[in-house]
Enzyme design. Structure first.
Site, PDB file in Angstrom:
ATOM      1  N   CYS A   1     -15.308  -6.048 -40.856  1.00 28.63           N
ATOM      2  CA  CYS A   1     -14.319  -6.254 -41.895  1.00 28.63           C
ATOM      3  C   CYS A   1     -13.393  -7.223 -41.618  1.00 28.63           C
ATOM      4  O   CYS A   1     -12.800  -7.839 -42.640  1.00 28.63           O
ATOM      5  CB  CYS A   1     -13.192  -4.972 -41.805  1.00 28.63           C
TER       6      CYS A   1
ATOM      7  N   CYS B   1     -17.741   4.098 -43.053  1.00 21.68           N
ATOM      8  CA  CYS B   1     -16.382   3.556 -43.364  1.00 21.68           C
ATOM      9  C   CYS B   1     -16.553   2.228 -44.313  1.00 21.68           C
ATOM     10  O   CYS B   1     -15.754   1.961 -44.728  1.00 21.68           O
ATOM     11  CB  CYS B   1     -15.861   2.977 -41.998  1.00 21.68           C
TER      12      CYS B   1
ATOM     13  N   GLU C   1     -14.960   1.681 -54.055  1.00 16.18           N
ATOM     14  CA  GLU C   1     -15.006   2.900 -53.289  1.00 16.18           C
ATOM     15  C   GLU C   1     -13.830   3.800 -54.015  1.00 16.18           C
ATOM     16  O   GLU C   1     -14.136   5.026 -54.270  1.00 16.18           O
ATOM     17  CB  GLU C   1     -14.679   2.604 -51.964  1.00 16.18           C
TER      18      GLU C   1
ATOM     19  N   GLU D   1     -18.335  15.395 -35.733  1.00 17.68           N
ATOM     20  CA  GLU D   1     -19.493  15.795 -36.394  1.00 17.68           C
ATOM     21  C   GLU D   1     -20.633  15.303 -35.589  1.00 17.68           C
ATOM     22  O   GLU D   1     -21.700  15.785 -35.457  1.00 17.68           O
ATOM     23  CB  GLU D   1     -19.456  14.880 -37.566  1.00 17.68           C
TER      24      GLU D   1
ATOM     25  N   LYS E   1     -13.675  -2.039 -51.381  1.00 16.27           N
ATOM     26  CA  LYS E   1     -13.042  -0.785 -51.499  1.00 16.27           C
ATOM     27  C   LYS E   1     -12.493  -0.671 -52.688  1.00 16.27           C
ATOM     28  O   LYS E   1     -12.022   0.500 -53.190  1.00 16.27           O
ATOM     29  CB  LYS E   1     -11.836  -1.055 -50.459  1.00 16.27           C
TER      30      LYS E   1
ATOM     31  N   SER F   1     -22.684  10.108 -42.096  1.00 21.58           N
ATOM     32  CA  SER F   1     -21.393  11.189 -41.689  1.00 21.58           C
ATOM     33  C   SER F   1     -20.958  11.537 -43.024  1.00 21.58           C
ATOM     34  O   SER F   1     -20.601  10.574 -43.923  1.00 21.58           O
ATOM     35  CB  SER F   1     -20.439  10.116 -40.802  1.00 21.58           C
TER      36      SER F   1
ATOM     37  N   GLU G   1     -15.184  12.315 -37.256  1.00 23.19           N
ATOM     38  CA  GLU G   1     -16.560  11.683 -37.018  1.00 23.19           C
ATOM     39  C   GLU G   1     -17.287  12.089 -35.557  1.00 23.19           C
ATOM     40  O   GLU G   1     -18.506  12.646 -35.477  1.00 23.19           O
ATOM     41  CB  GLU G   1     -16.757  10.298 -37.317  1.00 23.19           C
TER      42      GLU G   1
ATOM     43  N   GLU H   1     -16.655  10.784 -56.803  1.00 22.91           N
ATOM     44  CA  GLU H   1     -16.598  11.928 -55.577  1.00 22.91           C
ATOM     45  C   GLU H   1     -15.063  11.642 -54.923  1.00 22.91           C
ATOM     46  O   GLU H   1     -14.684  12.834 -54.261  1.00 22.91           O
ATOM     47  CB  GLU H   1     -17.495  11.472 -54.625  1.00 22.91           C
TER      48      GLU H   1
HETATM   49  S1  SF4 Z   1     -14.843  -5.560 -45.391  1.00 22.42           S
HETATM   50 FE1  SF4 Z   1     -17.156  -5.435 -45.633  1.00 22.42          FE
HETATM   51  S2  SF4 Z   1     -17.683  -4.393 -43.717  1.00 22.42           S
HETATM   52 FE2  SF4 Z   1     -15.688  -4.139 -44.078  1.00 22.42          FE
HETATM   53  S3  SF4 Z   1     -15.522  -2.050 -45.146  1.00 22.42           S
HETATM   54 FE3  SF4 Z   1     -15.572  -3.760 -46.705  1.00 22.42          FE
HETATM   55  S4  SF4 Z   1     -17.947  -3.916 -47.327  1.00 22.42           S
HETATM   56 FE4  SF4 Z   1     -17.512  -2.861 -45.314  1.00 22.42          FE
END
Ligand code: SF4
Ligand code: SF4
Ligand code: SF4
Ligand code: FES
Length: 570
Positions: A501, A302, A364, A285, A361, A322, A282, A369
């Protein structure tokens, strides 16, 4: 100051305080369900009612302001009887099979309904439970909604709207048929939900919880043909000990590593390694965009909760993001290529598990992708449950080290877990790589702390680099609007969850102002205690580049470590 009498004693109370706040200061516990610090007052459950001298009706303590000379009884026989009756009604509307479900419920151990029952001293429910017969909402990759357990307290509605600035939930119907649902009852997976999981922290019952992956993880751990590796995110180590009775912010990195080995993981690695890698990619970048007139500000990538938010609400700003994958996904990509090749592990036998403070996550890891990088994502809460199930007394274990090479990291990677941490880590590296000089002071205090939006400027070789930080999607929206109205920045860090987080939707319950503050302090202490505090000094990351990736921003790095985004609209 106002003078009031609460339960026979006189107190001086700040003007504007509610009866609930005043009682709290006097160490008197009044039961609540729909009240949550930091959210607007709803006054719906009435469990907090108190008797005020001269008033015919009982009044809700959370919604009633103190007046000079008030005489209040918080636990009179009349108050207790009304509370018991109200509570019986709430219980009767709760999941009919709760007596059994309590044992398997996501809130087993910290259900506010059970805590309220304890304070109210209820010993029977005379009303017949009503079977609401709703089906579960399993449309989301991250969160499950069990409407039968919902007591319509409205806290999830207010959290999503007031703190996260979105408004996924709404009340539908009236009277006893009232339910909390999503727009047109479409399901959380089919609306603009960002999967941040903040509503889980607000829910007093088990009506909202993460989609569990721990059963899948037990299956692969028990399958001898599988080679199972695990990565742990920066914010997990400062929270994992809470479900075992430790104070918030107690650091348990080494014990957690030891517990993961006892659970049967073949290798225990650290997402911090790929947090350092993220800074290399990053940072490169950012420098390229600044030097070549690229699109600015560069927005961090992130936080998958934030990514889904921008995809829905600011799709025109997607070119600013990014292209770096998040550290979780970078780890999976490196594990499934470099690590697998180096150790001759067939891909069909390699399983990558993440332990994350995050519910987003899970979504994600299933994004088309990047599908296949990470197989299963456990929240901090799920890992604690697995460790308990295995009978491991985690806090009594001797500390152990992560495995090499993806287990070594700098202090800059640790602070990824706190709001402002990615910005600080990037500034440490960008400054030294651009100027070739050593930074005198590594602590960037101006991007630390729990203020919703932080702005900092740093002089790098005569260029004033302006950075912005926002955490909690309500603040993120405000900062996005500042960009859209023309305010110029070079680099902006955005995190979906309040506090970053460390306050993620997968963290232990309770996650509130106090736990966030204590976990944050612990994260900065870990960073301070490390010898290596800059990502570009991580020699194992350098070795990965030398052995496999070439240099930051190389073609191979792009193939493995970068991604693209999808405009979703509202
Ligand atoms: S805990 Fe919250 S701030 Fe951290 S990556 Fe997950 S969604 Fe984003
Ligand atoms: S997960 Fe986040 S965005 Fe989705 S409903 Fe809950 S608070 Fe709102
Ligand atoms: S889902 Fe939970 S937080 Fe939302 S209204 Fe129901 S009980 Fe309250
Ligand atoms: S907590 Fe006061 S009315 Fe619900």
């Amino acid at each position: 100051m106002l003078q009031v009498n609460i339960d026979g004693k006189t107190y001086n109370v700040n003007e504007g305080s509610s009866i609930l706040e005043a009682a709290g200061k006097a160490h008197i516990k009044i039961p609540t369900l729909c009240y949550e610090e930091g959210l607007s007052i709803y006054g719906g459950c009435r469990l907090c009612v108190v008797e005020i001298e001269g008033e015919r009706l009982l009044q809700p303590a959370c919604a009633t302001e103190i007046k000079e000379g008030m005489v209040i009884k918080t636990h009179s026989p009349k108050v207790q009887e009304v509370r018991r009756n109200l509570f019986e009604l709430i219980i009767a509307s709760h999941d009919i099979s709760c007596k059994l479900n309590c044992l398997t419920c996501s809130k087993n151990g910290n259900c506010e309904l059970r805590q309220a029952a304890d304070i109210i001293g209820i010993n029977q429910v005379r009303l017949k439970s009503r079977d609401k017969g709703y089906s579960e909402d399993r449309s989301s990759y991250s969160i499950i909604r069990e409407p039968n357990k919902c007591i319509t307290c409205g806290r999830c509605i207010r959290k999503c709207e007031e703190v996260q600035g979105i408004g996924i939930f709404t009340m539908a119907n009236r009277g006893p048929a009232t339910i909390v649902t999503t727009f047109e009852d479409k399901g959380m997976g089919n609306v603009e939900c960002t999967n941040c999981g903040q509503c889980i922290h607000s829910c007093p019952t088990g009506a909202l919880h993460e989609v569990y992956h721990y059963e899948n993880v037990w299956d692969v751990l028990n399958d001898p043909s599988k080679h199972v590796v695990v990565q742990t995110a920066p914010a997990v180590r400062v929270a994992i000990s809470e479900p075992f009775g430790a104070e918030p912010g107690a650091v348990a990195t080494g014990q957690m590593v030891a517990a993961l080995r006892r659970l049967g993981f073949d290798r225990v690695f650290d997402t911090n390694f790929t947090a350092d890698l993220t800074i290399m990619e990053e940072g490169t970048e950012l420098i390229e965009r600044i030097n070549n007139g690229g699109i600015l500000p560069l927005l961090t990538s992130c936080s998958p909760g934030w990514i889904k938010f921008i995809e829905h609400f600011y799709p025109d700003l997607l070119p600013n993001i990014s292209s770096c994958k998040s550290p979780q996904q970078m780890f999976g990509a490196v594990a499934k290529t470099y690590y697998a090749e180096k150790n001759n592990i067939p891909l069909e036998d390699l399983v990558v598990v993440s332990v994350m403070p995050c519910t987003a996550k899970k979504f994600e890891a299933r994004r088309p992708e990047m599908e296949g990088d990470v197989d299963f994502v456990l929240t901090t809460r799920e890992l604690a449950r697995m460790i308990k199930t295995a009978g491991i007394d985690m806090l009594a274990l001797e500390e152990e080290e992560y495995d090499n090479l993806m287990g070594v990291s700098s202090g800059a990677a640790d602070i990824f877990g706190a709001t402002g941490g990615v910005m600080e880590a990037a500034l440490r590296t960008a400054y030294e790589l651009i100027t070739g000089e050593e930074l005198e002071k590594l602590d960037f205090e101006m991007v630390r702390g729990l203020e919703g939006i932080k702005v900092a400027e740093i002089d790098i070789n005569g260029l004033k680099v302006k950075g912005g930080v926002a955490h909690g999607l309500g603040n993120v929206r405000k900062l996005m609007d500042r960009i859209k109205s023309g305010e110029e920045f070079h680099f902006i860090e955005l995190m979906a969850c309040p506090g970053g987080c460390l306050g993620g939707g997968g963290q232990p319950i309770p996650t509130n102002e106090e736990t966030r503050t204590r976990r944050m302090k612990a994260i900065y202490e870990i960073d301070k205690g490390k010898k290596m505090r800059k990502s570009h000094e991580n020699s194992y990351v350098q070795k990965l580049y030398d052995d496999y990736l070439g240099k930051p921003g190389s073609h191979r790095a792009h193939e493995l470590l970068h991604t693209s985004y999808t405009a979703r609209g509202v």
